[in-house]
Each structure stands twice: as structure tokens, then as C-alpha cells.
Scaffold this active site. Sequence first.
Site: not given
Ligand code: AMP
Length: 115
Positions: A103, A94-95, A101, A31-32, A88
Site C-alpha cells: 500500500h 490484516g492481509q 502487494h 485502492d477501491i 500487511n
Molecule cells: P490487504 O488487507 O493488505 O490484503 O489489502 C487489500 C486491499 O485491496 C484493500 O485495501 C482493498 O480495498 C483492496 N482491493 C480489494 N479488491 C480491489 C479491487 N478490485 N481494486 C482495487 N483495490 C481492491
Amino acid sequence: MSDDTIFGKIIRGEVPCDKVYEDEDYLAFKDINPAAPVHILIIPKKPIPMLTDATAEDTALLGGLLLTANRIAAKLGIAENGFRCVVNCGPGGGQLVYHLHMHLLGGRDLSWPPG
Ligand code: AMP
């Protein structure tokens, strides 16, 4: 089905990621914006927007998602202490990215309940 999300772009190689695992059905990367020392996103390559869009046809894919988390947790050395898997779903959940995906969080003791 077109998938214009950031995760669709990562799967197609249009956007880079810090990959930790890939097979025919799943891609996993860091995760970024990590919320724990280990924070991996595991995504089925099939573009299901959110958990509530999954159907009985996706039963094996959803089960495989958890087993992939097990495999990655072992590979990253967090299986013994324990870890958390989170999906999420929707705005209230919180999605932010509408490509299903999971986590995988670990590397520290996690509190409960989450925010
Ligand atoms: P969600 O809130 O469950 O949709 O989580 C989306 C997740 O994607 C968040 O934790 C972000 O930090 C992560 N994210 C968004 N863009 C990227 C990316 N380019 N590379 C890695 N993680 C990302």
C-alpha cells in the site's frame, strides 16, 4: 503457479482497475476503498502470496517494489510531503488478498501507530 486472487485477475486483465503505473514486473492501481487521498496498491506480477513466502530469489523484486513506490509517489505529487508504504502479512497483519502487494498512502498527514 495459479493465482485466483482478485489481484491475479487484475494482472491478467480479467477484472478492471484504475491503473496508475505498469512495467514488466509491477502493476499499480488505486485502492477501491481508499484510506487516504492517495491510496495505491503496488503489486509484483509474480504471484507471491505473502511476504513470508518471498525468498532470497526475490531480493531484487522486493527492492524494486520500494523504488516503484518512490517513482509513483513522485508522479502523484506526494513525495515532498511524505507518504507511507505498508505490507500487511497474514491474518494478524490484516492481509485480505493473498497476492503480495504494498500500500502506498499519502495526500494527508498520517498518524502513528496505525490501528
Ligand atoms: P490487504 O488487507 O493488505 O490484503 O489489502 C487489500 C486491499 O485491496 C484493500 O485495501 C482493498 O480495498 C483492496 N482491493 C480489494 N479488491 C480491489 C479491487 N478490485 N481494486 C482495487 N483495490 C481492491
